[in-house]
Design an enzyme around this catalytic site. Structure first.
Site, mmCIF file in Angstrom:
data_model
loop_
_atom_site.group_PDB
_atom_site.id
_atom_site.type_symbol
_atom_site.label_atom_id
_atom_site.label_comp_id
_atom_site.label_asym_id
_atom_site.label_seq_id
_atom_site.Cartn_x
_atom_site.Cartn_y
_atom_site.Cartn_z
ATOM 1 C CB CYS A 81 -1.013 -0.024 1.143
ATOM 2 S SG CYS A 81 -2.359 1.163 0.889
ATOM 3 C CG HIS A 190 -4.099 -3.463 2.318
ATOM 4 N ND1 HIS A 190 -3.171 -3.113 3.269
ATOM 5 C CD2 HIS A 190 -4.682 -2.317 1.922
ATOM 6 C CE1 HIS A 190 -3.199 -1.804 3.447
ATOM 7 N NE2 HIS A 190 -4.109 -1.292 2.646
ATOM 8 C CD GLU A 192 -2.304 -6.273 4.751
ATOM 9 O OE1 GLU A 192 -2.543 -5.111 5.131
ATOM 10 O OE2 GLU A 192 -1.767 -6.525 3.650
#
Length: 209
Positions: A81, A190, A192
């Site tokens: 990001c 992202h 994650e």
């Protein structure tokens, strides 16, 4: 099990990043310690919020020097990001221009789309030969951002291996979604927060360490 430092410079979803990289098969340390970050097999640079604030936090722990020294020795670094955005030469937000780490030429600027921020799941245009996206080429990934790199400016003229650049589109505006450039990889989205697809990407990165 490779060692990964998630760089703690006051920005990013640190705990979720740590858990995701642990699940990908790494021994993870969350720290801002200069030497520990230099010595790890891999360095993950997260980032959330304003470009200027991220750069100030990064410089406060000499993070730009950690990144530069690792890359000069061919040591893997991955940005996520705003942690990807700060790898470019500069960012412009609200009329404020901030110098970045300048690992790649280019400017982070506001997306030119009818609806900003770009928030939610999106497909990406993956180049042939990508290691990062192996097994997840056709998946969707989770984005939350108002700014991005809308032009790729690095020209190698075949003197070095050209980076693999992955693109995405929002509201008719095209922007860089990921880069693979030797030891330096990065994603605008992202991983994650991107479920199984994001987990595949992180495993792919950890397996290169």
């Amino acid at each position: 099990m490779p060692s990964v430092v998630v760089l703690d410079y006051g920005s990013g979803n640190l705990r979720s990043a740590v858990r995701a990289v642990e699940r990908a098969g790494a021994d993870v340390t969350l720290t801002s310690d200069f030497q520990t970050a230099l010595d790890a097999d891999g360095l993950l640079v997260p980032g959330v919020g304003a470009y200027d604030a991220c750069m100030r936090g990064l410089r406060a722990i000499k993070g730009e020097r950690i990144i530069g020294r690792r890359l000069s020795g061919g040591r893997p670094v991955m940005g996520i990001c705003v942690g990807m955005q700060i790898l470019f030469a500069k960012g412009v937000e609200h009329g404020v221009e901030t110098e970045g780490c300048d690992e790649w030429p280019g400017t982070v600027e506001r997306l030119q789309a009818p609806v900003v921020p770009h928030m939610g799941w999106n497909t990406v245009d993956v180049p042939a030969g990508s290691q990062l996206f192996a097994g997840a080429e056709d998946e969707r990934f989770y984005f939350v951002h108002s700014y991005g790199v809308r032009e790729w400016e690095l020209v190698t003229n075949d003197r070095t291996t050209a980076p693999l650049v992955t693109w995405a589109e929002h509201g008719g505006d095209r922007f860089v979604a990921a880069v693979e450039n030797g030891p330096l990889w990065a994603t605008q989205f992202h991983p994650e927060k991107s479920g199984d697809a994001g987990a595949t990407l992180l495993r792919n990165w950890v397996q290169t360490l």
